[in-house]
Design a protein around this motif. Structure first.
Motif, PDB file in Angstrom:
ATOM      1  N   GLY A  22     -13.921   3.137  53.963  1.00 35.28           N
ATOM      2  CA  GLY A  22     -14.237   2.496  55.232  1.00 35.28           C
ATOM      3  C   GLY A  22     -14.840   3.458  56.244  1.00 35.28           C
ATOM      4  O   GLY A  22     -14.551   4.664  56.247  1.00 35.28           O
ATOM      5  N   HIS A  23     -15.667   2.905  57.107  1.00 32.65           N
ATOM      6  CA  HIS A  23     -16.435   3.711  58.059  1.00 32.65           C
ATOM      7  C   HIS A  23     -15.541   4.497  59.008  1.00 32.65           C
ATOM      8  O   HIS A  23     -15.718   5.700  59.215  1.00 32.65           O
ATOM      9  N   ARG A  24     -14.539   3.836  59.607  1.00 37.08           N
ATOM     10  CA  ARG A  24     -13.728   4.483  60.639  1.00 37.08           C
ATOM     11  C   ARG A  24     -12.922   5.649  60.077  1.00 37.08           C
ATOM     12  O   ARG A  24     -12.879   6.732  60.675  1.00 37.08           O
ATOM     13  N   LEU A  25     -12.293   5.443  58.932  1.00 38.31           N
ATOM     14  CA  LEU A  25     -11.452   6.484  58.347  1.00 38.31           C
ATOM     15  C   LEU A  25     -12.291   7.692  57.932  1.00 38.31           C
ATOM     16  O   LEU A  25     -11.907   8.849  58.171  1.00 38.31           O
ATOM     17  N   ILE A  26     -13.441   7.444  57.342  1.00 39.63           N
ATOM     18  CA  ILE A  26     -14.321   8.536  56.922  1.00 39.63           C
ATOM     19  C   ILE A  26     -14.855   9.300  58.133  1.00 39.63           C
ATOM     20  O   ILE A  26     -14.896  10.534  58.150  1.00 39.63           O
ATOM     21  N   LYS A  27     -15.217   8.576  59.187  1.00 34.14           N
ATOM     22  CA  LYS A  27     -15.713   9.224  60.415  1.00 34.14           C
ATOM     23  C   LYS A  27     -14.626  10.077  61.054  1.00 34.14           C
ATOM     24  O   LYS A  27     -14.872  11.220  61.473  1.00 34.14           O
ATOM     25  N   ASP A  28     -13.403   9.539  61.134  1.00 32.06           N
ATOM     26  CA  ASP A  28     -12.279  10.301  61.700  1.00 32.06           C
ATOM     27  C   ASP A  28     -12.041  11.578  60.901  1.00 32.06           C
ATOM     28  O   ASP A  28     -11.788  12.648  61.476  1.00 32.06           O
ATOM     29  N   ALA A  29     -12.115  11.462  59.579  1.00 30.69           N
ATOM     30  CA  ALA A  29     -11.878  12.620  58.722  1.00 30.69           C
ATOM     31  C   ALA A  29     -12.945  13.688  58.927  1.00 30.69           C
ATOM     32  O   ALA A  29     -12.639  14.883  59.047  1.00 30.69           O
ATOM     33  N   LEU A  30     -14.208  13.273  58.985  1.00 31.02           N
ATOM     34  CA  LEU A  30     -15.302  14.232  59.173  1.00 31.02           C
ATOM     35  C   LEU A  30     -15.201  14.931  60.522  1.00 31.02           C
ATOM     36  O   LEU A  30     -15.402  16.139  60.625  1.00 31.02           O
ATOM     37  N   GLU A  31     -14.866  14.178  61.561  1.00 34.12           N
ATOM     38  CA  GLU A  31     -14.757  14.769  62.899  1.00 34.12           C
ATOM     39  C   GLU A  31     -13.585  15.733  63.000  1.00 34.12           C
ATOM     40  O   GLU A  31     -13.597  16.651  63.825  1.00 34.12           O
ATOM     41  N   ALA A  32     -12.567  15.524  62.160  1.00 37.22           N
ATOM     42  CA  ALA A  32     -11.405  16.421  62.179  1.00 37.22           C
ATOM     43  C   ALA A  32     -11.604  17.645  61.297  1.00 37.22           C
ATOM     44  O   ALA A  32     -10.737  18.517  61.243  1.00 37.22           O
ATOM     45  N   GLY A  33     -12.735  17.701  60.602  1.00 34.40           N
ATOM     46  CA  GLY A  33     -13.030  18.875  59.790  1.00 34.40           C
ATOM     47  C   GLY A  33     -12.694  18.752  58.322  1.00 34.40           C
ATOM     48  O   GLY A  33     -12.752  19.746  57.587  1.00 34.40           O
TER      49      GLY A  33
END
Length: 321
Positions: A22-33
């Motif tokens: 899912g978009h939100r979970l992947i985006k959160d993960a990328l932004e957290a490093g």
């Protein structure tokens, strides 16, 4: 291989991979490093809102939506699946808003085995501003798909340290911490429950086993199921809304089936901790562990913020003696 990562904890641990969907979970993960290895997507449009720099470092694989649908256990897949290196809490960059709202409040999960409950608990811990969450070996894997969905991004908002044995729990806690447990024993009672004690919020009235005077855990006899009764320390009990937030403080939430382990009670006793009871109407069974965690954590947040406000006022207007 994608399906195996999603379904098998053994495979995830061996290969050091987790699957996020899912978009939100992947985006959160990328932004957290978190490090993205491979991203499967069904349309190019799915990539637009993801950080471009991070995508350039990963393998991007366009596949049919039918393939993603067959790999996913979601009812309505979003067409986006990422394979990440298993995140290391020590190397993550958590959101600035989360860090500035962080409190000297920690959570220890003891035998939380339901994925939906654990995800909900992690979400509540992030919302309350917990500093860290520790998961003992009896807990479900936090990287299971159902836990990730219920967590709603909490995995990438605060450190979650998993698979700890009780001997290593103290080294993951701050110095001077007081450990409290959410328990089902009424403060008016004078006994403790060695097994199943973690079902927070139970009404008083059920028969209780007498407390052993010595705090060390020693097997005494085995019951019909083969589980050994152990000596458990006596802890002072109080209602959750009474003052218990001597900072820093950690709260132990036990699972609904097995409850608090004797190790949790010993750790609480060794730090001068208490049993926190959520009173419910007589005859009502104990609260769901995720609900109990939310109630206790947000009460802890309220008490810590109130204490901080009181200290600020004392500094602004010192009492002249």
């Amino acid at each position: 291989k994608v399906v195996t990562i999603a379904k098998s904890k053994k495979f995830r641990d061996h290969h050091g991979k987790v699957l996020l969907e899912g978009h939100r979970l992947i985006k959160d993960a990328l932004e957290a490093g978190a490090v993205l290895q491979t991203l499967f997507f069904s349309t190019v449009g799915h990539l637009k809102e993801l950080p471009e720099a991070e995508l350039k470092r990963a393998n991007l694989v366009k596949v049919k939506f039918e393939d993603i649908k067959s790999w996913s256990d979601l009812i309505t897949p979003q067409g986006l699946i990422g394979i990440f290196s298993k995140p290391n809490p020590a190397k993550m960059s958590y959101p600035a808003a989360q860090l500035t709202s962080s409190l000297p409040l920690l959570l220890i999960c003891d035998n939380i085995r339901d994925p939906g409950n654990l995800g909900t608990i992690l979400r509540s811990a992030a919302g309350a501003g917990c500093e860290k969450v520790l998961l003992t070996k009896g807990c479900v894997d936090p990287w299971e798909p159902k836990v990730l969905r219920a967590g709603m991004g909490a995995h990438f908002r605060l450190p979650i340290v998993a698979s700890l044995d009780w001997e290593s729990v103290p080294s993951n806690l701050p110095a001077g911490v007081q450990v409290c447990v959410a328990d089902n024993k009424d403060p008016g009672a004078q006994a403790s429950v060695p097994r199943g004690a973690g079902r927070a919020g139970s009404a008083p009235g059920s028969p209780k086993a007498p407390v052993k005077s010595k705090p060390q855990a020693a097997p005494e006899r085995e019951d019909e199921e083969g589980a050994a009764d152990v000596c458990v320390p006596e802890l002072a009990a109080q209602y959750y809304y009474e003052n218990w937030t001597q900072a820093p403080v950690a709260v132990v939430i036990g699972g609904e089936t097995h409850g608090l382990s004797p190790d949790a009670l010993h750790l609480a006793a060794s730090t001068g901790g208490k049993r926190l009871v959520i009173p419910v109407v007589p005859g009502v069974d104990s609260l769901n562990s995720a609900i109990a965690a939310g109630i206790v954590l947000f009460e802890g947040k309220r008490q810590l913020l109130w204490r901080h406000k009181q200290e600020d006022e004392r500094q602004k207007f010192p009492v002249v003696g």
